[in-house]
Design an enzyme around this catalytic site. Structure first.
Site, PDB file in Angstrom:
ATOM      1  N   CYS B  45     -34.914  26.111 -11.443  1.00  0.00           N
ATOM      2  CA  CYS B  45     -34.643  25.682 -12.820  1.00  0.00           C
ATOM      3  C   CYS B  45     -34.751  26.848 -13.796  1.00  0.00           C
ATOM      4  O   CYS B  45     -35.038  27.972 -13.419  1.00  0.00           O
ATOM      5  CB  CYS B  45     -35.621  24.596 -13.238  1.00  0.00           C
ATOM      6  SG  CYS B  45     -37.301  25.210 -13.347  1.00  0.00           S
ATOM      7  N   CYS B  48     -38.079  28.608 -13.935  1.00  0.00           N
ATOM      8  CA  CYS B  48     -38.282  29.513 -12.802  1.00  0.00           C
ATOM      9  C   CYS B  48     -37.646  30.865 -13.111  1.00  0.00           C
ATOM     10  O   CYS B  48     -38.249  31.915 -12.909  1.00  0.00           O
ATOM     11  CB  CYS B  48     -37.624  28.976 -11.536  1.00  0.00           C
ATOM     12  SG  CYS B  48     -38.125  27.331 -11.087  1.00  0.00           S
ATOM     13  N   ASP B 448     -30.513  25.287  25.455  1.00  0.00           N
ATOM     14  CA  ASP B 448     -31.531  26.191  25.950  1.00  0.00           C
ATOM     15  C   ASP B 448     -32.860  25.497  25.654  1.00  0.00           C
ATOM     16  O   ASP B 448     -32.914  24.601  24.826  1.00  0.00           O
ATOM     17  CB  ASP B 448     -31.412  27.516  25.197  1.00  0.00           C
ATOM     18  CG  ASP B 448     -32.620  28.378  25.369  1.00  0.00           C
ATOM     19  OD1 ASP B 448     -32.985  28.620  26.528  1.00  0.00           O
ATOM     20  OD2 ASP B 448     -33.191  28.826  24.363  1.00  0.00           O
ATOM     21  N   ASP B 628     -30.986  30.163  21.397  1.00  0.00           N
ATOM     22  CA  ASP B 628     -31.525  31.046  20.371  1.00  0.00           C
ATOM     23  C   ASP B 628     -31.913  32.429  20.880  1.00  0.00           C
ATOM     24  O   ASP B 628     -32.091  33.340  20.096  1.00  0.00           O
ATOM     25  CB  ASP B 628     -32.759  30.418  19.732  1.00  0.00           C
ATOM     26  CG  ASP B 628     -33.971  30.533  20.625  1.00  0.00           C
ATOM     27  OD1 ASP B 628     -33.793  30.350  21.847  1.00  0.00           O
ATOM     28  OD2 ASP B 628     -35.058  30.819  20.127  1.00  0.00           O
ATOM     29  N   ASP B 632     -29.535  34.005  25.838  1.00  0.00           N
ATOM     30  CA  ASP B 632     -28.487  33.022  25.628  1.00  0.00           C
ATOM     31  C   ASP B 632     -27.211  33.634  25.082  1.00  0.00           C
ATOM     32  O   ASP B 632     -26.167  32.984  25.080  1.00  0.00           O
ATOM     33  CB  ASP B 632     -28.948  31.961  24.624  1.00  0.00           C
ATOM     34  CG  ASP B 632     -30.160  31.214  25.113  1.00  0.00           C
ATOM     35  OD1 ASP B 632     -30.185  30.900  26.306  1.00  0.00           O
ATOM     36  OD2 ASP B 632     -31.060  30.969  24.304  1.00  0.00           O
TER      37      ASP B 632
END
Lengths: 61, 732
Positions: B45, B48, B448, B628, B632
């Site tokens: 916002c 912030c 995986d 991940d 893989d």
């Protein structure tokens, strides 16, 4: 019909000005943070006095 | 509230010190300022923004700070001595979580130049087409003779430079395709535009009735809109993926003769001595020259049980050092590490993926020759019917313009933009242009285990079977260690509201475990070999009191949120779910049983994983791979389409088509559904576009297509297609 010789250039020039305005905003990166810009107007930070020319420090003096 | 938080004069040191400081500041500024970027995931916002900017600007040495709320990022210009590590606690103090971003891998300034370029051409085309349309409307309304000619000439004056400027992306693309003797969608587009402009000019110079400048311009406008949508979709995915990569700022501690220094990993050289503290990740490949520890290799090999490491052993980049500090000598750095070589292999494999032709290309292959043949036939037919070159060319041009593929150009990007937007809100990033189409065809899903279906954080499963005395001792020992298995024991003990025993003299034996003294007996918590216990197949940690036999805490990996739902939803949708893991059989079976996966395979080597997927593909299955780890990556690239979680290694994320942003796996099943819907919507769009052509083409061939009809047919087909795509974003 002579009115056309005014109206056509005028409409083109006005439209062209709008286009130039858009291109200017585009080039100066004003569309990089649309969400932030929408929120920034809610901040009261520079309401009382303009942001100083030097953007690095928000000097109070 | 703002008034309280606004800093006083003293909060700005430069102002206090006055003009003297200003001179000094100017001098310091003359040195090169550094640029820092921080990711601020929690800002949302106006307050912030102003808080973050004010706090940072008040920090000594910061020249300027600018928040970008869209990207949830702050860019800081600061003096060289200011580091991100200084600023993060400052932000934490005012309640904002901040992470450093690696500017090297974040090419933020360059990223959207292409987008801005497209938008500029789009704006020019929009402006010109509106003006020309205005003039055309007057012509259609009945302007005649000199007035009509004047309007046509003005239109030409507007259209020619506009097309020269705005049409450039199409011209260059078409040229590139022709140079490689291929046809893509841009070739008929360019031909249609050029023919429209040339015949219109010719007609106008003969003060003819029909000019198609407006058609040429709206065509360019609609097509650019499609291009821009396409670009936006991918730019969002790219910038988010870049940010993920940039979050890991790789730093290493280098040992020098005069001490040690922290440097960026890219500055390391072969032969450097590096200290890797417990919890740190190996920045390079190398040899351990001092220290003992345990290594977590789960990202590389998939095994969850930490491996013992000692002097002389080789380590690879990406492994995590668990218990003891290690000193390693770098043997391969940067691009030469095994981690990077794997990523390079992936990049090569990636180019092989382009063998998949997208629906748009398939359509273009049918469409482009068809339209040209049709238009040529119209030309020949009319020429022999009338022996009038001018009429024949006019009609041929009208055919090309009216069949113009603006609806086709929008059909795919409009749908993928809507679908990717929906997936993005669900927490999935679509990286690859054709990923959605491929995802829709999937019939087999390969998961995986470690880090994908499971969190990779173990949990003790048999805490109740251990005597409370032993458990209390184990808890006390576990408190002294950061090892994941020790943490699991501690967690379980806390869950069972155990109070720790009073154990003194606790010390960690790197690579083995923790020991201490309890009631004058030596107590130890650690690996089986250290305590003389029998090794187990599943991951376990042992505790021993004095000379009593050691007892084992069995550890099981915790399932990731949504794993259950995702697997079930996929199975319900009729997909085969397979589990392939590099971990030991016991651990894999447990997870498979818990999730109800019937087909699983354990201790699969990385190369075998890719092979297994290749075999499935050879059997005609379309495989979705979810993984991940580094083990893989090969499988991820050889699969038809792949997904990796955001916590995956960089190499795996690069290899996958879709990145899962949150920790939850559930969206995977939904994504398959959305992808299916998107593909059917794309096909529907093609049908809509074809339908318009079926109505309009006979009109054009019959010589009845006036510019008004062309404009109507074109715009309405484009708008229908876009609206049809929008339904996807809304529908539940």
């Amino acid at each position: 019909m002579t009115i056309l010789s005014y109206l056509i250039p005028i409409s083109l020039i006005l439209g062209g000005l709008g286009l130039l305005g858009f291109l200017y905003t585009l080039r100066s990166q004003q569309y990089d943070d649309p969400e932030g810009d929408a929120q920034r107007i809610l901040s009261g930070e520079w309401d009382d006095h303009p942001k100083p020319a030097d953007p690095s420090k928000p000097s109070e003096s | 509230m703002t008034a309280v938080m606004r800093p006083g004069v003293s909060a700005c040191p430069a102002c206090d010190a006055g003009p003297a400081a200003a001179a000094l500041a100017a001098e310091i500024q003359a040195q090169k300022d550094v640029q820092l970027a921080l990711s601020l995931p929690t800002i949302h916002c106006a307050l912030c923004i102003s808080t973050v900017e004010r706090v940072l600007n008040a920090y000594e040495g910061v020249q300027s700070a600018r928040v970008n709320l869209t990207l949830k990022r702050v860019t800081i210009e600061a003096e060289p001595n200011v580091t991100a590590a200084d600023l993060i606690p400052v932000l934490a103090e005012v309640g904002y979580e901040a992470h450093e971003l690696d500017l090297g891998s974040l090419s933020a300034t360059d990223a959207d130049r292409a987008g801005r370029n497209l938008l500029m051409r789009l704006a020019v085309a929009g402006f010109a087409s509106m003006n020309v349309m205005l003039l055309s409307v007057s012509v259609w309304a009945g302007a005649e003779d000199a007035t009509r000619d004047l309007f046509h000439w003005i239109s030409a004056a507007i259209a020619l430079p506009t097309i020269a400027f705005s049409g450039q992306p199409f011209f260059s693309n078409a040229w590139r395709a022709l140079k490689h003797r291929q046809l893509n969608m841009d070739v008929p587009i360019v031909l249609a535009i050029l023919l429209a402009v040339v015949t219109s000019l010719w007609e106008v110079s003969l003060s003819g009735e029909h000019a198609y400048f407006d058609a040429a311009l709206t065509l360019v406008f609609f097509l650019l809109a499609g291009r821009y949508l396409d670009h936006r979709t991918r730019a969002v995915a790219r910038s988010a993926a870049e940010e993920l990569a940039a979050l890991e700022v790789p730093r290493a501690v280098r040992l020098l003769e005069e001490g040690e220094e922290t440097v960026a990993v890219r500055e390391l050289c072969v032969g450097d001595l590096l200290r890797v503290l417990p919890g740190g990740r190996m920045p390079v490949d190398g040899e351990i020259i001092q220290g003992q520890s345990e290594l977590d290799r789960s990202l590389l090999t998939g095994e969850t049980v930490p491996v013992f490491a000692e002097t002389g052993q080789m380590v690879s980049a990406g492994e995590v050092n668990l218990t003891g500090p290690l000193i390693i000598r770098a043997s391969a750095v940067g691009q030469d590490t095994s981690l990077h070589q794997m990523a390079d292999l992936v990049a090569i494999a990636e180019s092989g993926r382009s063998r998949y032709t997208s629906l748009a290309d398939q359509a273009a292959k049918l469409y482009a020759p068809g339209v040209h043949i049709l238009s040529a036939l119209a030309f020949v037919g009319w020429y022999f019917a009338t022996y009038d070159m001018r009429t024949a060319i006019n009609i041929a041009a009208a055919v090309l313009i009216i069949t113009c593929p603006c609806a086709l150009g929008l059909a795919v990007p409009a749908v993928t933009t809507a679908a990717s937007g929906r997936l993005f809100r669900m927490g999935m990033l679509v990286k690859h242009a054709t990923a959605l189409e491929r995802l829709a065809q999937v019939d087999t899903v390969v998961f995986d285990k470690t880090g994908t279906l499971t969190k990779g954080t173990p949990q003790v499963s048999n805490f109740d079977s251990i005597s409370s005395e032993t458990a209390r001792v184990a808890m006390a020992l576990a408190m002294g260690s950061g090892h994941p298995l020790a943490k699991a024991v501690l967690q379980a003990a806390n869950d069972h509201q155990t109070t720790p025993a009073k154990v003194s003299d606790i010390n960690e034996v790197p690579g083995f475990g923790i020991q201490g003294l309890w009631q004058d007996q030596q107590v130890r918590l650690g690996r089986a070999s250290w305590l003389g216990a029998q090794e187990l197949t599943q991951s376990a940690v042992f505790v021993q009191i004095g000379d009593q036999p050691a007892q084992a805490f069995l550890c099981v990996d915790q399932l990731r949120d949504g794993a259950d739902q995702a697997v079930r939803a996929l199975q319900d949708a009729g997909k085969d779910v397979i589990l392939l893991s590099g971990d030991s059989a016991g651990a894999v079976q447990q997870v498979a049983d818990r999730l109800g996966i019937a087909r699983w395979q354990a201790e699969v080597l990385p190369a075998d994983k890719a092979q297994a997927i290749q075999k499935l593909a050879d059997q005609g299955h379309k495989v979705l791979m979810v993984g991940d780890g580094l083990n893989d990556t090969a499988a991820l690239t050889s699969a038809h389409v792949s997904i990796s979680p955001a916590s995956a290694l960089d190499a795996a994320r690069v290899a996958s088509d879709i990145v899962l942003l949150g920790g939850d796996l559930e969206p995977i099943a939904q994504a398959v559904g959305v992808a299916g819907k998107a593909t059917s919507r794309i096909r529907q769009n093609f049908r809509i576009a074809t339908l318009y052509n079926i109505v309009a083409v006979p009109l054009a061939i019959a010589g009845l297509a006036t510019p008004l009809i062309a404009a109507l047919a074109m715009s309405s087909s484009s708008i229908t297609v876009s609206l049809n795509a929008l339904r996807l974003g809304r529908s539940k």
